[in-house]
Design a protein around this motif. Structure first.
Motif, PDB file in Angstrom:
ATOM      1  N   TYR A  33       0.839  -1.197   0.000  1.00 38.75           N
ATOM      2  CA  TYR A  33       0.000   0.000   0.000  1.00 38.75           C
ATOM      3  C   TYR A  33       0.876   1.250   0.000  1.00 38.75           C
ATOM      4  O   TYR A  33       1.940   1.271   0.608  1.00 38.75           O
ATOM      5  CB  TYR A  33      -0.879   0.040   1.253  1.00 38.75           C
ATOM      6  N   TYR A  35       0.500   5.385   0.964  1.00 37.08           N
ATOM      7  CA  TYR A  35      -0.260   6.454   1.603  1.00 37.08           C
ATOM      8  C   TYR A  35       0.601   7.712   1.571  1.00 37.08           C
ATOM      9  O   TYR A  35       1.819   7.638   1.404  1.00 37.08           O
ATOM     10  CB  TYR A  35      -0.548   6.119   3.082  1.00 37.08           C
ATOM     11  N   ARG A  37       0.929  11.831   3.533  1.00 36.14           N
ATOM     12  CA  ARG A  37       0.451  12.871   4.437  1.00 36.14           C
ATOM     13  C   ARG A  37       0.977  14.197   3.896  1.00 36.14           C
ATOM     14  O   ARG A  37       2.194  14.413   3.818  1.00 36.14           O
ATOM     15  CB  ARG A  37       0.943  12.643   5.857  1.00 36.14           C
ATOM     16  N   GLY A  40       0.706  18.351   6.974  1.00 38.45           N
ATOM     17  CA  GLY A  40       0.194  18.164   8.323  1.00 38.45           C
ATOM     18  C   GLY A  40      -1.253  17.747   8.401  1.00 38.45           C
ATOM     19  O   GLY A  40      -1.875  17.878   9.458  1.00 38.45           O
ATOM     20  N   LYS A  41      -1.779  17.250   7.319  1.00 43.34           N
ATOM     21  CA  LYS A  41      -3.181  16.824   7.322  1.00 43.34           C
ATOM     22  C   LYS A  41      -3.274  15.310   7.528  1.00 43.34           C
ATOM     23  O   LYS A  41      -2.354  14.696   8.018  1.00 43.34           O
ATOM     24  CB  LYS A  41      -3.821  17.248   6.004  1.00 43.34           C
ATOM     25  N   GLU A  42      -4.423  14.769   7.172  1.00 47.57           N
ATOM     26  CA  GLU A  42      -4.624  13.338   7.374  1.00 47.57           C
ATOM     27  C   GLU A  42      -3.692  12.536   6.469  1.00 47.57           C
ATOM     28  O   GLU A  42      -3.287  12.983   5.402  1.00 47.57           O
ATOM     29  CB  GLU A  42      -6.072  12.920   7.016  1.00 47.57           C
ATOM     30  N   ILE A  43      -3.397  11.340   6.910  1.00 46.34           N
ATOM     31  CA  ILE A  43      -2.699  10.397   6.052  1.00 46.34           C
ATOM     32  C   ILE A  43      -3.756   9.797   5.135  1.00 46.34           C
ATOM     33  O   ILE A  43      -4.761   9.257   5.610  1.00 46.34           O
ATOM     34  CB  ILE A  43      -2.025   9.295   6.879  1.00 46.34           C
ATOM     35  N   PHE A  45      -4.909   7.352   1.791  1.00 50.12           N
ATOM     36  CA  PHE A  45      -4.656   6.178   0.962  1.00 50.12           C
ATOM     37  C   PHE A  45      -4.418   6.595  -0.478  1.00 50.12           C
ATOM     38  O   PHE A  45      -5.137   7.447  -1.021  1.00 50.12           O
ATOM     39  CB  PHE A  45      -5.862   5.245   1.057  1.00 50.12           C
ATOM     40  N   SER A  58      -7.747   4.166  -6.272  1.00 50.66           N
ATOM     41  CA  SER A  58      -8.723   5.242  -6.173  1.00 50.66           C
ATOM     42  C   SER A  58      -8.179   6.490  -5.495  1.00 50.66           C
ATOM     43  O   SER A  58      -8.740   7.568  -5.640  1.00 50.66           O
ATOM     44  CB  SER A  58      -9.966   4.741  -5.423  1.00 50.66           C
ATOM     45  N   PHE A  91       4.175   7.225   2.702  1.00 49.56           N
ATOM     46  CA  PHE A  91       4.359   6.005   3.474  1.00 49.56           C
ATOM     47  C   PHE A  91       4.020   4.796   2.609  1.00 49.56           C
ATOM     48  O   PHE A  91       3.068   4.812   1.830  1.00 49.56           O
ATOM     49  CB  PHE A  91       3.436   5.981   4.691  1.00 49.56           C
ATOM     50  N   SER A 100      -6.375  -4.393   7.139  1.00 49.97           N
ATOM     51  CA  SER A 100      -5.597  -3.247   7.595  1.00 49.97           C
ATOM     52  C   SER A 100      -4.901  -3.496   8.926  1.00 49.97           C
ATOM     53  O   SER A 100      -3.862  -2.906   9.198  1.00 49.97           O
ATOM     54  CB  SER A 100      -6.493  -2.016   7.690  1.00 49.97           C
ATOM     55  N   TYR A 103      -1.109  -4.513   8.788  1.00 45.64           N
ATOM     56  CA  TYR A 103      -0.113  -3.634   8.161  1.00 45.64           C
ATOM     57  C   TYR A 103       1.187  -3.557   8.941  1.00 45.64           C
ATOM     58  O   TYR A 103       1.182  -3.527  10.160  1.00 45.64           O
ATOM     59  CB  TYR A 103      -0.622  -2.192   8.152  1.00 45.64           C
ATOM     60  N   PHE A 105       4.151  -0.594   8.480  1.00 50.43           N
ATOM     61  CA  PHE A 105       4.508   0.610   7.725  1.00 50.43           C
ATOM     62  C   PHE A 105       6.018   0.800   7.672  1.00 50.43           C
ATOM     63  O   PHE A 105       6.741   0.416   8.601  1.00 50.43           O
ATOM     64  CB  PHE A 105       3.907   1.847   8.390  1.00 50.43           C
ATOM     65  N   GLY A 106       6.467   1.440   6.604  1.00 51.08           N
ATOM     66  CA  GLY A 106       7.842   1.910   6.531  1.00 51.08           C
ATOM     67  C   GLY A 106       7.973   3.256   7.200  1.00 51.08           C
ATOM     68  O   GLY A 106       6.989   3.824   7.700  1.00 51.08           O
ATOM     69  N   SER A 107       9.190   3.767   7.217  1.00 55.75           N
ATOM     70  CA  SER A 107       9.460   5.031   7.917  1.00 55.75           C
ATOM     71  C   SER A 107       9.124   6.253   7.067  1.00 55.75           C
ATOM     72  O   SER A 107       9.206   7.377   7.554  1.00 55.75           O
ATOM     73  CB  SER A 107      10.917   5.082   8.364  1.00 55.75           C
TER      74      SER A 107
ATOM     75  N   ARG B  42      10.968   7.841  12.478  1.00 57.86           N
ATOM     76  CA  ARG B  42      10.594   6.435  12.453  1.00 57.86           C
ATOM     77  C   ARG B  42       9.314   6.257  11.649  1.00 57.86           C
ATOM     78  O   ARG B  42       8.611   7.216  11.340  1.00 57.86           O
ATOM     79  CB  ARG B  42      10.382   5.916  13.880  1.00 57.86           C
ATOM     80  N   GLY B  43       8.996   5.021  11.301  1.00 58.49           N
ATOM     81  CA  GLY B  43       7.761   4.743  10.591  1.00 58.49           C
ATOM     82  C   GLY B  43       6.566   4.732  11.511  1.00 58.49           C
ATOM     83  O   GLY B  43       6.692   4.815  12.734  1.00 58.49           O
ATOM     84  N   ASP B  99     -11.726  -3.645   4.111  1.00 56.02           N
ATOM     85  CA  ASP B  99     -11.012  -3.298   5.334  1.00 56.02           C
ATOM     86  C   ASP B  99      -9.510  -3.296   5.181  1.00 56.02           C
ATOM     87  O   ASP B  99      -8.783  -3.343   6.151  1.00 56.02           O
ATOM     88  CB  ASP B  99     -11.442  -4.203   6.493  1.00 56.02           C
ATOM     89  N   GLY B 105      -7.060  10.020  11.079  1.00 54.56           N
ATOM     90  CA  GLY B 105      -7.271  11.368  11.554  1.00 54.56           C
ATOM     91  C   GLY B 105      -6.077  12.231  11.184  1.00 54.56           C
ATOM     92  O   GLY B 105      -5.093  11.744  10.635  1.00 54.56           O
ATOM     93  N   ALA B 106      -6.161  13.510  11.505  1.00 53.72           N
ATOM     94  CA  ALA B 106      -5.114  14.462  11.120  1.00 53.72           C
ATOM     95  C   ALA B 106      -3.880  14.355  12.008  1.00 53.72           C
ATOM     96  O   ALA B 106      -2.850  14.952  11.698  1.00 53.72           O
ATOM     97  CB  ALA B 106      -5.656  15.879  11.148  1.00 53.72           C
TER      98      ALA B 106
END
Lengths: 114, 114
Positions: A33, A35, A37, A40-43, A45, A58, A91, A100, A103, A105-107, B42-43, B99, B105-106
């Protein structure tokens, strides 16, 4: 086991240039996946690969963004040409199952377009 | 659409004091809810999840979260904060139909002062 690895960690490019971000998932994870950010807003997809196939793209913002996953291993996300609003943290995550809560995540790659 | 909101951009607490990071959700049906943390350079790291069952969920690093259906909240808590808890915290929720895709969130920046 090795985690999800992203290259580079930081990138500063000029508007109009091309940048390619890379993600190496955990070995054996079919699901990958992207993603991001922004400001400073939402992360949010961007897209989901199952092996080498794009399952859901999408969230890709426009056709300046191209994601590939050669042979179902590592993935690249190319931005061409980059615009100022593309600045943010990108990310990558991978999972063995397509849910989900599996998951890792990478850094992240911090992209700055100037 | 599923969504989460983090009403506070920043939370500042003294070391040893209780820490609460707020999250409210808007989902249909029974939600899955997650907390992630990003330490500097970090991730994103998974902290805990609510799927079903007990409303109080315990996670990594001494954190816990309480699922409150009547208040549609999933606040993250730690009884005694450490300086090392200073980080960026994200609440997240996947949609029921697919899923694998998280909505975040922000983010809330937590600063714990010595």
């Amino acid at each position: 086991e090795a985690g999800v690895t992203q290259f580079p960690s930081h990138s500063v490019i000029e508007k109009g240039q091309t940048v390619t971000l890379r993600c190496d998932p955990i070995s054996g994870h079919d699901n990958l996946y992207w993603y991001r950010r922004v400001m400073g807003k939402e992360i949010k997809f961007l897209l989901h690969f199952v092996k080498e196939s794009k399952q859901d793209e999408s969230g890709m913002p426009n056709n300046r963004f191209l994601a590939e996953r050669t042979g179902g291993t590592y993935s690249t996300l190319k931005v061409q040409p980059a615009e100022l609003e593309d600045s943010g943290v990108y990310f990558c995550a991978s999972s063995a199952t397509g849910v989900s809560y599996g998951y890792t995540f990478g850094s992240g790659t911090r992209l700055t377009v100037v | 659409a599923q969504s989460v909101a983090q009403p506070e951009d920043q939370v500042n607490v003294a070391e040893g004091n209780p820490l609460t990071v707020k999250c409210t959700y808007s989902v249909s049906g029974n939600p899955y809810l997650f907390w992630y943390v990003q330490y500097p350079n970090r991730g994103l790291q998974f902290l805990l999840k609510y799927i079903t069952g007990d409303n109080l969920v315990k996670g990594s690093y001494g954190f816990e979260a309480e699922f409150n259906k009547s208040q549609t909240s999933f606040h993250l808590k730690k009884p005694s904060a450490l300086v090392s808890d200073s980080a960026l915290y994200f609440c997240a929720v996947p949609p029921p139909s697919n899923d694998y895709k998280l909505s975040f969130g922000a983010g809330t920046t937590v600063t714990v002062r010595a």
